[in-house]
Design a protein around this motif. Structure first.
Motif, PDB file in Angstrom:
ATOM      1  N   PRO A  40     -63.858 -18.626 -52.288  1.00  0.00           N
ATOM      2  CA  PRO A  40     -63.712 -19.859 -51.500  1.00  0.00           C
ATOM      3  C   PRO A  40     -62.403 -20.589 -51.741  1.00  0.00           C
ATOM      4  O   PRO A  40     -61.864 -21.203 -50.811  1.00  0.00           O
ATOM      5  N   LEU A  41     -61.865 -20.521 -52.953  1.00  0.00           N
ATOM      6  CA  LEU A  41     -60.592 -21.178 -53.220  1.00  0.00           C
ATOM      7  C   LEU A  41     -59.472 -20.508 -52.436  1.00  0.00           C
ATOM      8  O   LEU A  41     -58.577 -21.181 -51.908  1.00  0.00           O
ATOM      9  N   LEU A  42     -59.496 -19.172 -52.330  1.00  0.00           N
ATOM     10  CA  LEU A  42     -58.479 -18.490 -51.533  1.00  0.00           C
ATOM     11  C   LEU A  42     -58.614 -18.844 -50.056  1.00  0.00           C
ATOM     12  O   LEU A  42     -57.613 -18.948 -49.339  1.00  0.00           O
ATOM     13  N   ARG A  43     -59.831 -19.030 -49.602  1.00  0.00           N
ATOM     14  CA  ARG A  43     -60.014 -19.439 -48.208  1.00  0.00           C
ATOM     15  C   ARG A  43     -59.386 -20.805 -47.962  1.00  0.00           C
ATOM     16  O   ARG A  43     -58.796 -21.059 -46.913  1.00  0.00           O
ATOM     17  N   MET A  44     -59.492 -21.688 -48.939  1.00  0.00           N
ATOM     18  CA  MET A  44     -58.906 -23.021 -48.798  1.00  0.00           C
ATOM     19  C   MET A  44     -57.377 -22.965 -48.790  1.00  0.00           C
ATOM     20  O   MET A  44     -56.721 -23.861 -48.257  1.00  0.00           O
ATOM     21  N   LEU A  45     -56.807 -21.911 -49.373  1.00  0.00           N
ATOM     22  CA  LEU A  45     -55.354 -21.779 -49.450  1.00  0.00           C
ATOM     23  C   LEU A  45     -54.784 -20.893 -48.344  1.00  0.00           C
ATOM     24  O   LEU A  45     -53.574 -20.678 -48.295  1.00  0.00           O
ATOM     25  N   TRP A  46     -55.624 -20.356 -47.502  1.00  0.00           N
ATOM     26  CA  TRP A  46     -55.164 -19.448 -46.443  1.00  0.00           C
ATOM     27  C   TRP A  46     -54.307 -20.188 -45.419  1.00  0.00           C
ATOM     28  O   TRP A  46     -54.591 -21.330 -45.092  1.00  0.00           O
ATOM     29  N   PRO A  47     -53.241 -19.546 -44.881  1.00  0.00           N
ATOM     30  CA  PRO A  47     -52.784 -18.178 -45.186  1.00  0.00           C
ATOM     31  C   PRO A  47     -51.935 -18.141 -46.449  1.00  0.00           C
ATOM     32  O   PRO A  47     -51.198 -19.079 -46.745  1.00  0.00           O
ATOM     33  N   GLY A  48     -52.058 -17.049 -47.155  1.00  0.00           N
ATOM     34  CA  GLY A  48     -51.287 -16.879 -48.376  1.00  0.00           C
ATOM     35  C   GLY A  48     -51.620 -15.553 -49.028  1.00  0.00           C
ATOM     36  O   GLY A  48     -52.535 -14.832 -48.598  1.00  0.00           O
ATOM     37  N   PRO A  49     -50.887 -15.197 -50.061  1.00  0.00           N
ATOM     38  CA  PRO A  49     -51.082 -13.900 -50.710  1.00  0.00           C
ATOM     39  C   PRO A  49     -52.350 -13.857 -51.547  1.00  0.00           C
ATOM     40  O   PRO A  49     -52.954 -14.898 -51.851  1.00  0.00           O
ATOM     41  N   LEU A  50     -52.729 -12.666 -51.900  1.00  0.00           N
ATOM     42  CA  LEU A  50     -53.834 -12.446 -52.828  1.00  0.00           C
ATOM     43  C   LEU A  50     -53.256 -11.949 -54.140  1.00  0.00           C
ATOM     44  O   LEU A  50     -52.494 -10.984 -54.163  1.00  0.00           O
ATOM     45  N   VAL A  51     -53.605 -12.618 -55.227  1.00  0.00           N
ATOM     46  CA  VAL A  51     -53.222 -12.186 -56.565  1.00  0.00           C
ATOM     47  C   VAL A  51     -54.507 -12.020 -57.363  1.00  0.00           C
ATOM     48  O   VAL A  51     -55.364 -12.923 -57.363  1.00  0.00           O
ATOM     49  N   CYS A  52     -54.671 -10.888 -58.004  1.00  0.00           N
ATOM     50  CA  CYS A  52     -55.908 -10.612 -58.732  1.00  0.00           C
ATOM     51  C   CYS A  52     -55.599  -9.853 -60.007  1.00  0.00           C
ATOM     52  O   CYS A  52     -54.795  -8.916 -60.002  1.00  0.00           O
ATOM     53  N   ARG A  53     -56.233 -10.268 -61.104  1.00  0.00           N
ATOM     54  CA  ARG A  53     -56.145  -9.549 -62.369  1.00  0.00           C
ATOM     55  C   ARG A  53     -57.565  -9.203 -62.805  1.00  0.00           C
ATOM     56  O   ARG A  53     -58.362 -10.080 -63.134  1.00  0.00           O
ATOM     57  N   TRP A  54     -57.877  -7.895 -62.773  1.00  0.00           N
ATOM     58  CA  TRP A  54     -59.199  -7.402 -63.167  1.00  0.00           C
ATOM     59  C   TRP A  54     -59.102  -7.069 -64.655  1.00  0.00           C
ATOM     60  O   TRP A  54     -58.557  -6.050 -65.040  1.00  0.00           O
ATOM     61  N   ASN A  55     -59.645  -7.946 -65.495  1.00  0.00           N
ATOM     62  CA  ASN A  55     -59.352  -7.914 -66.916  1.00  0.00           C
ATOM     63  C   ASN A  55     -60.382  -7.206 -67.796  1.00  0.00           C
ATOM     64  O   ASN A  55     -60.022  -6.422 -68.659  1.00  0.00           O
ATOM     65  N   LEU A  56     -61.663  -7.531 -67.604  1.00  0.00           N
ATOM     66  CA  LEU A  56     -62.666  -7.096 -68.578  1.00  0.00           C
ATOM     67  C   LEU A  56     -64.019  -6.944 -67.907  1.00  0.00           C
ATOM     68  O   LEU A  56     -64.454  -7.821 -67.154  1.00  0.00           O
ATOM     69  N   HIS A  57     -64.689  -5.836 -68.187  1.00  0.00           N
ATOM     70  CA  HIS A  57     -66.023  -5.614 -67.644  1.00  0.00           C
ATOM     71  C   HIS A  57     -66.992  -6.627 -68.264  1.00  0.00           C
ATOM     72  O   HIS A  57     -67.001  -6.823 -69.484  1.00  0.00           O
ATOM     73  N   PRO A  58     -67.819  -7.281 -67.455  1.00  0.00           N
ATOM     74  CA  PRO A  58     -68.711  -8.325 -67.988  1.00  0.00           C
ATOM     75  C   PRO A  58     -69.727  -7.811 -68.991  1.00  0.00           C
ATOM     76  O   PRO A  58     -70.310  -8.608 -69.739  1.00  0.00           O
ATOM     77  N   ILE A  59     -69.954  -6.512 -69.035  1.00  0.00           N
ATOM     78  CA  ILE A  59     -70.922  -5.966 -69.979  1.00  0.00           C
ATOM     79  C   ILE A  59     -70.556  -6.284 -71.422  1.00  0.00           C
ATOM     80  O   ILE A  59     -71.411  -6.334 -72.303  1.00  0.00           O
ATOM     81  N   HIS A  60     -69.267  -6.540 -71.665  1.00  0.00           N
ATOM     82  CA  HIS A  60     -68.796  -6.805 -73.026  1.00  0.00           C
ATOM     83  C   HIS A  60     -68.833  -8.280 -73.395  1.00  0.00           C
ATOM     84  O   HIS A  60     -68.566  -8.631 -74.550  1.00  0.00           O
ATOM     85  N   GLY A  61     -69.126  -9.156 -72.447  1.00  0.00           N
ATOM     86  CA  GLY A  61     -69.136 -10.582 -72.743  1.00  0.00           C
ATOM     87  C   GLY A  61     -67.732 -11.159 -72.760  1.00  0.00           C
ATOM     88  O   GLY A  61     -66.733 -10.440 -72.704  1.00  0.00           O
ATOM     89  N   MET A  62     -67.649 -12.482 -72.856  1.00  0.00           N
ATOM     90  CA  MET A  62     -66.366 -13.160 -72.723  1.00  0.00           C
ATOM     91  C   MET A  62     -65.426 -12.922 -73.899  1.00  0.00           C
ATOM     92  O   MET A  62     -64.233 -13.164 -73.795  1.00  0.00           O
ATOM     93  N   TYR A  63     -65.935 -12.450 -75.027  1.00  0.00           N
ATOM     94  CA  TYR A  63     -65.084 -12.191 -76.184  1.00  0.00           C
ATOM     95  C   TYR A  63     -65.086 -10.700 -76.545  1.00  0.00           C
ATOM     96  O   TYR A  63     -64.895 -10.340 -77.700  1.00  0.00           O
ATOM     97  N   GLY A  64     -65.274  -9.854 -75.542  1.00  0.00           N
ATOM     98  CA  GLY A  64     -65.543  -8.453 -75.816  1.00  0.00           C
ATOM     99  C   GLY A  64     -64.371  -7.502 -75.777  1.00  0.00           C
ATOM    100  O   GLY A  64     -64.573  -6.284 -75.627  1.00  0.00           O
ATOM    101  N   TYR A  65     -63.120  -7.991 -75.900  1.00  0.00           N
ATOM    102  CA  TYR A  65     -61.977  -7.084 -75.825  1.00  0.00           C
ATOM    103  C   TYR A  65     -62.011  -6.032 -76.926  1.00  0.00           C
ATOM    104  O   TYR A  65     -61.739  -4.852 -76.686  1.00  0.00           O
TER     105      TYR A  65
END
Length: 362
Positions: free
Chosen positions: A269-294
């Motif tokens: 929804p935030l990208l929709r509010m900023l449209w038109p514009g680029p898409l930037v995405c960083r796919w960092n960590l699978h949620p199975i590991h939790g927020m501190y699971g690196y």
């Protein structure tokens, strides 16, 4: 419309062949000892991968977080190489891969890089390659941290307009030039007191973004992007304030696919509010590991040569967003970590296949 949107010169010719010359060359080859091939060389990419690269939209740039992984043998390069070898010589080979048209420079988060360092990276890749670069934690972390990552004291340089320009945006533009892509301010988790005063933090963020030099004269494809690590930034009462701050400075939001953040569908929804514009995405960590699971992900996934935890639903959602944005003339920068599913190059191939299939349907 918005709803379905996110849903050198040639080589000289060889001399004429003659039987005598051919025999001499054959005899010389037989007599000469076999030479050991040195350096880093591209893997033998299959024809389907090459065709897939050609089918992707030119405005889409897929890539990984760094490139120094020996486990990518056979996927990106051939042979065994150390991390040190790949750090020094792997980027030009990485940039030849049919699908890899960007890479995230993450080391800049830990220490600011100079224009000369950025220029050395730029000199190793073709002209249509674009870099995703992380801003130094000097300006993106509200706390000064100890070596174990614990916050020690407030960071007086947090969101400093002057330091953001001097230590990040200006040297990145000068060194990367037209190869600059997304310049990402990844804001580390905020202390509770700041989370309770997010409108004030957003005002500081807006002032910092507005103070940065214009990007387009040097890098027409470049964009400032803000990634957050607290879901409170996307609360209904906060979201319009963040959207206004980003829009007023020409910046965008970086989708952060991380266990600390809501699902992709809840960030769009935030990208929709900023449209038109680029898409930037960083796919960092699978949620199975939790927020501190690196660390857990590293132990399980190393040497990052295969997929451990595929996420087909996320592939489908992200591919839909990418296809919608790029087919309407906007850039998309998507970088993926080995910690996402276990092997970033294989994750990228699956995502690329989904994007290509969706584009065929549009």
């Amino acid at each position: 419309m918005q709803d379905d949107l996110f849903g050198g010169p040639p080589a000289a010719p060889p001399p004429p062949y003659s039987a005598a010359a051919g025999k001499e060359a054959s005899d010389a080859t037989a007599a000469a000892p076999a030479r050991r091939r040195t350096g880093v060389h591209p893997a033998a990419w299959d024809e389907a991968l090459i065709a897939l690269g050609r089918a992707l939209p030119p405005r889409l740039r897929l890539g990984t977080s760094s490139w120094t992984y020996p486990g990518w043998k056979g996927l990106v390069w051939e042979g065994e190489h150390s991390e040190s070898m790949l750090s020094k010589h792997g980027l030009p080979v990485y940039a030849q891969h049919p699908l890899l048209r960007t890479v995230s420079i993450d080391r800049s988060f830990y220490r600011p890089l100079t224009a000369e360092q950025y220029a050395r990276y730029a000199a190793q890749v073709p002209g249509d390659f674009r870099f995703v670069v992380k801003a130094p934690s000097l300006v993106t972390d509200a706390l000064v941290r100890s070596e174990d990552g614990r916050g020690k004291q407030p960071n007086s340089a947090f969101l400093s307009p002057e330091l953001a320009a001097q230590e990040f945006v200006e040297p990145a533009l000068e060194g990367l030039g037209g190869r600059a892509g997304a310049l990402v301010f990844q804001l580390s988790p905020l202390p509770p007191a700041m989370l309770q005063r997010l409108p004030e933090v957003i005002e500081r963020l807006a002032a910092m973004l507005r103070a940065q030099p214009p990007l387009a004269p040097t890098a027409p494809d470049a964009v400032l992007a803000v990634e957050v690590r607290d879901p409170e930034w996307l609360a209904p009462e906060v979201l319009p304030l963040l959207a206004d701050a980003l829009r007023a400075s020409g910046a965008t939001y970086c989708l952060g696919l991380h266990a600390r953040m809501p699902a992709l569908a809840d960030q769009l929804p935030l990208l929709r509010m900023l449209w038109p514009g680029p898409l930037v995405c960083r796919w960092n960590l699978h949620p199975i590991h939790g927020m501190y699971g690196y660390e857990d992900a590293e132990k399980l996934y190393a040497p990052y040569d295969r997929i451990h935890h595929p996420d087909p639903d996320l592939h489908a959602e992200l591919a839909r967003a990418i296809a919608g944005v790029t087919q309407r003339g906007q850039n998309a920068y998507v970088t993926i970590s080995n910690h996402a599913e276990g092997c970033a190059p294989l994750t990228i191939r699956t995502l690329a296949e989904q994007v290509a299939a969706r584009i065929e349907l549009l």
